[in-house]
Design an enzyme around this catalytic site. Structure first.
Site, PDB file in Angstrom:
ATOM      1  N   LYS A  46       0.797  -1.227   0.000  1.00 25.13           N
ATOM      2  CA  LYS A  46       0.000   0.000   0.000  1.00 25.13           C
ATOM      3  C   LYS A  46       0.830   1.278   0.000  1.00 25.13           C
ATOM      4  O   LYS A  46       0.289   2.367  -0.225  1.00 25.13           O
ATOM      5  CB  LYS A  46      -0.968  -0.014   1.179  1.00 25.13           C
ATOM      6  CG  LYS A  46      -2.060  -1.063   1.030  1.00 25.13           C
ATOM      7  CD  LYS A  46      -2.961  -0.769  -0.155  1.00 25.13           C
ATOM      8  CE  LYS A  46      -4.104  -1.751  -0.270  1.00 25.13           C
ATOM      9  NZ  LYS A  46      -5.011  -1.431  -1.377  1.00 25.13           N
ATOM     10  N   SER A 274      -2.621 -13.046   3.895  1.00 24.83           N
ATOM     11  CA  SER A 274      -3.033 -12.836   2.497  1.00 24.83           C
ATOM     12  C   SER A 274      -1.969 -13.390   1.555  1.00 24.83           C
ATOM     13  O   SER A 274      -2.280 -13.863   0.462  1.00 24.83           O
ATOM     14  CB  SER A 274      -3.324 -11.361   2.207  1.00 24.83           C
ATOM     15  OG  SER A 274      -2.153 -10.579   2.228  1.00 24.83           O
TER      16      SER A 274
HETATM   17  N1  PMP Z   1      -3.035  -8.121   1.617  1.00 24.97           N
HETATM   18  C1  PMP Z   1      -3.028  -7.219   2.600  1.00 24.97           C
HETATM   19  C2  PMP Z   1      -2.358  -7.573   3.880  1.00 24.97           C
HETATM   20  C3  PMP Z   1      -3.662  -5.978   2.424  1.00 24.97           C
HETATM   21  O1  PMP Z   1      -3.665  -5.079   3.424  1.00 24.97           O
HETATM   22  C4  PMP Z   1      -4.311  -5.702   1.199  1.00 24.97           C
HETATM   23  C5  PMP Z   1      -5.024  -4.391   1.030  1.00 24.97           C
HETATM   24  N2  PMP Z   1      -6.304  -4.369   1.639  1.00 24.97           N
HETATM   25  C6  PMP Z   1      -4.307  -6.673   0.196  1.00 24.97           C
HETATM   26  C7  PMP Z   1      -3.641  -7.872   0.439  1.00 24.97           C
HETATM   27  C8  PMP Z   1      -5.060  -6.521  -1.095  1.00 24.97           C
HETATM   28  O2  PMP Z   1      -4.677  -5.447  -1.901  1.00 24.97           O
HETATM   29  P1  PMP Z   1      -5.746  -4.680  -2.780  1.00 24.97           P
HETATM   30  O3  PMP Z   1      -6.497  -3.761  -1.872  1.00 24.97           O
HETATM   31  O4  PMP Z   1      -4.932  -3.935  -3.787  1.00 24.97           O
HETATM   32  O5  PMP Z   1      -6.667  -5.677  -3.413  1.00 24.97           O
END
Ligand code: PMP
Length: 326
Positions: A46, A274
């Site tokens: 991010k 994630s």
């Molecule tokens: N993994 C983590 C730990 C995140 O904080 C995010 C963002 N919410 C994502 C994956 C996914 O990214 P995006 O918002 O670009 O789909």
């Protein structure tokens, strides 16, 4: 390209140009590569949107000098925006549902931002609504709104995707990534399909999330522990474009946690849930390419490991499944 061998003027100059590393638990003939986004200064993917979106927002005159950025966020976006806002002379306020990691909230505050919590039961929708209420009360505030702002996906189209294609000399067979806002996947997928319309694209979500509905798949919205990806209300997302996605892969929390532990013990990656989910999904796609189940223009799969497990130690990410609070 950033060489990292000369001094930089600002921490913002170190955003992006993250390493792409082979994941060894993948078929020999169809390697999986992961982009390690914890190498960014705020230690997540991010930071990219923090720098790119705020730069553009200031340039377009949507926020005055010394104005305020207000954003609903699970945390990593807050950290990425806080790093950038402070360096650009902007104030930052983040609206975070209570359940999200305390480490992230502490880091946002350390970076000079104000954090406001909304009740867990109200989900991201509650945080989004509160962010707009707060913005109405101020006359110099902007809500970039990562769930609806095309600049989110554009960030990855302009930065993450070209970095991946440069590292692999353009030979990318499939792109597999977790979807929270879906900005990461949509930006890379659009770039990938422009390079080769046959590029296979898979979105990853936790079991219990409902992005699959957008592709016509059924499902039941249930709670999950995996943090940063998934949704219970796809209608609040304006970025997820089904035209750019071949499949939505659901990964159970337990599978994601087993994999993040394996990635640490076997491959030296300190990554979070994630990333665990993305890694398992990427391996499945690689095996399907190897077995001829999926047609892809090249024998390679790219995914991202969005952040670091250190951000979730207080939630017991390395403990047993039952002890992991999620
Ligand atoms: N993994 C983590 C730990 C995140 O904080 C995010 C963002 N919410 C994502 C994956 C996914 O990214 P995006 O918002 O670009 O789909």
């Amino acid at each position: 390209m950033t060489t990292h061998r000369e001094p930089f003027d600002s921490v913002l100059d170190t955003v992006g140009e993250t390493p792409l590393v082979r994941v060894h638990a993948s078929p020999d003939t169809v390697p999986v590569y992961a982009k390690l986004e914890s190498f960014n200064p705020g230690a997540s993917v991010k930071d990219r949107i923090g720098k790119y979106m705020l730069d553009e927002t200031v340039e377009r005159g949507e926020v005055p000098e010394g104005g305020t950025v207000i954003e609903p966020t699970a945390g990593n976006t807050g950290i990425g925006f806080a790093v950038a806002a402070e360096q650009m002379g902007l104030e930052a306020i983040f609206v975070v549902p209570e359940r999200f990691s305390l480490e992230k909230q502490q880091l946002m505050r350390a970076l000079g931002a104000e954090v406001i919590n909304t009740p867990t039961e109200e989900g991201m929708d509650g945080a989004i609504a509160r962010a707009y209420e707060l913005a109405d009360e101020l006359d110099d505030a902007v809500v970039p709104q990562q769930f609806a702002n095309p600049l989110n996906a554009q960030t990855h189209y302009e930065t993450t995707a070209p970095e991946i294609y440069e590292a692999l000399d353009g030979e990318v067979g499939a792109v597999v990534a977790g979807c929270g806002t879906a900005g990461t996947l949509m930006g890379i997928a659009r770039y990938a399909r422009e390079r080769d319309p046959e590029t296979y694209v898979a979105a990853v979500e936790p079991e219990g999330s409902l992005y699959g509905e957008v592709l016509g798949e059924g499902g039941e919205g249930t709670e999950y522990k995996t943090e940063g990806i998934g949704t219970h209300d796809p209608s609040t997302n304006e970025l997820f474009d089904p035209e750019l996605v071949d499949d939505v892969i659901d990964i159970a929390d337990r599978t994601a946690q087993d994999e993040l532990k394996r990635l640490a013990s076997d491959e030296g990656h300190l990554v979070a849930s994630s990333a665990g989910a993305a890694s398992v999904a990427a391996r499945r796609v690689a095996e399907d390419i190897r077995d001829g189940v999926i047609d892809a223009p090249y024998d390679s799969v790219v995914t991202l490991f969005p952040d670091s497990s250190e951000r979730y130690l207080s939630k017991g990410i390395y403990r047993s499944f039952e002890e992991w609070e999620g």
